[in-house]
Scaffold this motif. Structure first.
Motif, PDB file in Angstrom:
ATOM      1  N   LEU A  54       4.659  79.598   3.352  1.00 22.43           N
ATOM      2  CA  LEU A  54       3.609  78.622   3.062  1.00 22.43           C
ATOM      3  C   LEU A  54       2.304  79.329   2.733  1.00 22.43           C
ATOM      4  O   LEU A  54       1.606  78.959   1.780  1.00 22.43           O
ATOM      5  N   ALA A  55       1.964  80.354   3.509  1.00 20.54           N
ATOM      6  CA  ALA A  55       0.740  81.107   3.244  1.00 20.54           C
ATOM      7  C   ALA A  55       0.771  81.696   1.834  1.00 20.54           C
ATOM      8  O   ALA A  55      -0.226  81.660   1.107  1.00 20.54           O
ATOM      9  N   GLY A  56       1.914  82.224   1.466  1.00 21.47           N
ATOM     10  CA  GLY A  56       2.049  82.795   0.127  1.00 21.47           C
ATOM     11  C   GLY A  56       1.892  81.758  -0.966  1.00 21.47           C
ATOM     12  O   GLY A  56       1.279  82.022  -2.008  1.00 21.47           O
ATOM     13  N   GLU A  57       2.424  80.549  -0.709  1.00 21.26           N
ATOM     14  CA  GLU A  57       2.354  79.495  -1.719  1.00 21.26           C
ATOM     15  C   GLU A  57       0.922  79.022  -1.970  1.00 21.26           C
ATOM     16  O   GLU A  57       0.607  78.560  -3.063  1.00 21.26           O
ATOM     17  N   ILE A  58       0.058  79.133  -0.957  1.00 20.04           N
ATOM     18  CA  ILE A  58      -1.336  78.711  -1.160  1.00 20.04           C
ATOM     19  C   ILE A  58      -2.230  79.893  -1.526  1.00 20.04           C
ATOM     20  O   ILE A  58      -3.448  79.751  -1.634  1.00 20.04           O
ATOM     21  N   GLY A  59      -1.610  81.058  -1.713  1.00 17.98           N
ATOM     22  CA  GLY A  59      -2.355  82.218  -2.178  1.00 17.98           C
ATOM     23  C   GLY A  59      -3.049  83.013  -1.091  1.00 17.98           C
ATOM     24  O   GLY A  59      -3.907  83.853  -1.388  1.00 17.98           O
ATOM     25  N   LEU A  60      -2.686  82.794   0.166  1.00 19.33           N
ATOM     26  CA  LEU A  60      -3.300  83.538   1.266  1.00 19.33           C
ATOM     27  C   LEU A  60      -2.497  84.806   1.529  1.00 19.33           C
ATOM     28  O   LEU A  60      -1.304  84.731   1.850  1.00 19.33           O
ATOM     29  N   PRO A  61      -3.095  85.973   1.408  1.00 17.27           N
ATOM     30  CA  PRO A  61      -2.359  87.224   1.658  1.00 17.27           C
ATOM     31  C   PRO A  61      -1.840  87.277   3.099  1.00 17.27           C
ATOM     32  O   PRO A  61      -2.621  87.169   4.052  1.00 17.27           O
ATOM     33  N   THR A  62      -0.551  87.438   3.266  1.00 15.94           N
ATOM     34  CA  THR A  62       0.023  87.426   4.612  1.00 15.94           C
ATOM     35  C   THR A  62      -0.383  88.653   5.427  1.00 15.94           C
ATOM     36  O   THR A  62      -0.264  88.637   6.650  1.00 15.94           O
ATOM     37  N   ARG A  63      -0.907  89.689   4.770  1.00 14.20           N
ATOM     38  CA  ARG A  63      -1.366  90.869   5.509  1.00 14.20           C
ATOM     39  C   ARG A  63      -2.554  90.531   6.411  1.00 14.20           C
ATOM     40  O   ARG A  63      -2.855  91.273   7.356  1.00 14.20           O
ATOM     41  N   LEU A  64      -3.236  89.402   6.134  1.00 15.87           N
ATOM     42  CA  LEU A  64      -4.390  89.019   6.933  1.00 15.87           C
ATOM     43  C   LEU A  64      -4.012  88.351   8.259  1.00 15.87           C
ATOM     44  O   LEU A  64      -4.837  88.239   9.155  1.00 15.87           O
ATOM     45  N   LEU A  65      -2.758  87.917   8.365  1.00 14.27           N
ATOM     46  CA  LEU A  65      -2.332  87.179   9.549  1.00 14.27           C
ATOM     47  C   LEU A  65      -2.081  88.132  10.710  1.00 14.27           C
ATOM     48  O   LEU A  65      -1.324  89.089  10.588  1.00 14.27           O
ATOM     49  N   LEU A  66      -2.707  87.838  11.833  1.00 13.12           N
ATOM     50  CA  LEU A  66      -2.639  88.718  13.001  1.00 13.12           C
ATOM     51  C   LEU A  66      -1.414  88.414  13.858  1.00 13.12           C
ATOM     52  O   LEU A  66      -0.803  87.342  13.763  1.00 13.12           O
ATOM     53  N   ARG A  67      -1.078  89.339  14.724  1.00 14.30           N
ATOM     54  CA  ARG A  67       0.008  89.126  15.686  1.00 14.30           C
ATOM     55  C   ARG A  67      -0.356  87.962  16.612  1.00 14.30           C
ATOM     56  O   ARG A  67      -1.450  87.898  17.158  1.00 14.30           O
ATOM     57  N   ILE A  68       0.571  87.021  16.753  1.00 16.26           N
ATOM     58  CA  ILE A  68       0.349  85.866  17.610  1.00 16.26           C
ATOM     59  C   ILE A  68       0.695  86.225  19.052  1.00 16.26           C
ATOM     60  O   ILE A  68       1.755  86.794  19.323  1.00 16.26           O
ATOM     61  N   VAL A  69      -0.209  85.890  19.978  1.00 14.37           N
ATOM     62  CA  VAL A  69       0.057  86.103  21.399  1.00 14.37           C
ATOM     63  C   VAL A  69      -0.019  84.762  22.116  1.00 14.37           C
ATOM     64  O   VAL A  69      -0.753  83.853  21.702  1.00 14.37           O
ATOM     65  N   GLN A  70       0.727  84.637  23.189  1.00 12.87           N
ATOM     66  CA  GLN A  70       0.752  83.403  23.958  1.00 12.87           C
ATOM     67  C   GLN A  70      -0.473  83.305  24.869  1.00 12.87           C
ATOM     68  O   GLN A  70      -1.043  84.311  25.289  1.00 12.87           O
ATOM     69  N   PRO A  71      -0.903  82.077  25.187  1.00 10.96           N
ATOM     70  CA  PRO A  71      -2.006  81.942  26.138  1.00 10.96           C
ATOM     71  C   PRO A  71      -1.629  82.584  27.469  1.00 10.96           C
ATOM     72  O   PRO A  71      -0.501  82.438  27.944  1.00 10.96           O
TER      73      PRO A  71
END
Length: 352
Positions: A54-71
């Protein structure tokens, strides 16, 4: 941003939400906390990871997405540059979405739903897995991340914004009675069910004059306009209670669970008239409080992460003992059935 300022996006190293940025400034660790990440609409609700396609389809570079951590993840320790005196203190990523922290403070799920009540209302429940269906989509429910591997299945509803905006308009006229006095007048049984509105009608989002907007809705639906400020308040509070009844019914359809109890948290839980009207309209027990649910849930997650409290269930019990809820039982809920059928017509007017 990708289209309008591509050079800035190309130069960026990461996409961080505001809570993640604070954690970075405090600890030097740059990660993405799960509950807030889910509100970006870029997290796969089932996989609980970034929806990179989805990020790619809207043109957002996936390299910007950080590692997700749980609360509840200790992301690092406090840097000396932030505070020499407290350097080394663990930095915990709490449930950084405010409603996620609020819900973490109380026992919900199963037969108990939550209502985060304030300027806006968020009504939902805690479930183990996302509810992804055509029905949930059509009813505009969202699956947001919760604490302890849970999902907050909820719907956004307008809230006490309607009354706040009315009071703002009245203040501009130079006369504004105290809030408690207004609610005391609005409790007059003679004002019951005189006029009802759909709180989520688009005209109530941000009108220049909220009383005028409510009056116009009443005229368009062949109702008399509220004749006093107390009547306006009663119309707003009864209409909110009616909308909560409707959404609770939808929530039961989506989860297959019969909801018998509604836990109202946040600033709106101090509105005892709305609490009682909600109990009456829904025919369900209302438990009101804590008011500072977000702060308490934030502290609870940090206490669990640092070993001060064994589990979320223990933290919730501790909060319950320290901040007892006020109980409201339904009074003559059958009196609401005929006005509720009328209210449904006004919701249909909004949809039309």
């Amino acid at each position: 941003a990708c289209r309008q300022t591509p050079k800035i996006v190309d130069a960026a190293e990461a996409l961080a939400t505001i809570p993640d940025l604070f954690n970075f400034w405090l600890s030097g660790a740059l990660v993405s906390e799960y509950t807030n990440a889910t509100t970006t609409q870029l997290v796969d609700a089932a996989k609980r990871t970034w929806a990179t396609r989805l990020a790619g389809e809207i043109g957002l570079p996936t390299r910007l997405l950080l590692r997700i951590v749980q609360p509840g993840t200790i992301v690092g320790t406090l840097r000396a540059s932030a505070s020499e005196a407290h350097a080394g203190t663990p930095i915990v990523a709490p449930a950084s979405h405010d409603t996620a922290s609020a819900v973490a403070s109380v026992r919900v799920g199963g037969s108990t739903a939550f209502l985060s009540s304030g300027t806006w209302s968020l009504l939902g429940t805690e479930v183990a897995a996302p509810v992804i269906s055509a029905k949930a989509r059509d009813l505009n429910f969202t699956n947001e991340g919760g604490v302890g591997g849970t999902i907050r299945l909820l719907k956004n509803i307008n809230g006490l914004w309607l009354l706040q905006a009315c009071r703002r308009a009245w203040a501009a006229e130079g006369r504004l009675e105290p809030y408690d006095d207004l609610l005391a007048q609005a409790a007059d049984p003679a004002l019951a069910f005189a006029s009802l509105v759909d709180p989520d009608h688009p005209t109530f989002l941000n009108p220049e004059d909220m009383p005028a907007a409510i009056g116009a809705f009443c005229r368009q639906t062949a109702q008399r306009e509220p004749a006093s400020r107390a009547a306006f308040a009663r119309t707003i509070l009864e209409s909110l209670a009616m909308k909560y009844r409707l959404v609770l019914g939808w929530l039961e359809e989506l989860t297959g669970e019969r909801i018998t109890e509604l836990r109202i948290i946040g600033g709106g839980s101090r509105n005892r008239l709305l609490n009682q009207l909600t109990a009456d309209a829904t025919g369900r027990t209302v438990l009101a409080g804590p008011v500072e649910a977000t702060a308490l849930g934030n502290v609870a997650v940090q206490a669990i992460a640092t070993g001060a409290v064994p589990s979320l269930a223990d933290a919730r019990r501790l909060i319950e003992r320290s901040f007892p809820a006020e109980r409201f039982e339904p009074i003559a809920p059958e009196r609401w059935d005929a006005p509720y059928r009328r209210f449904l017509d006004y919701v249909e007017f909004t949809c039309a």
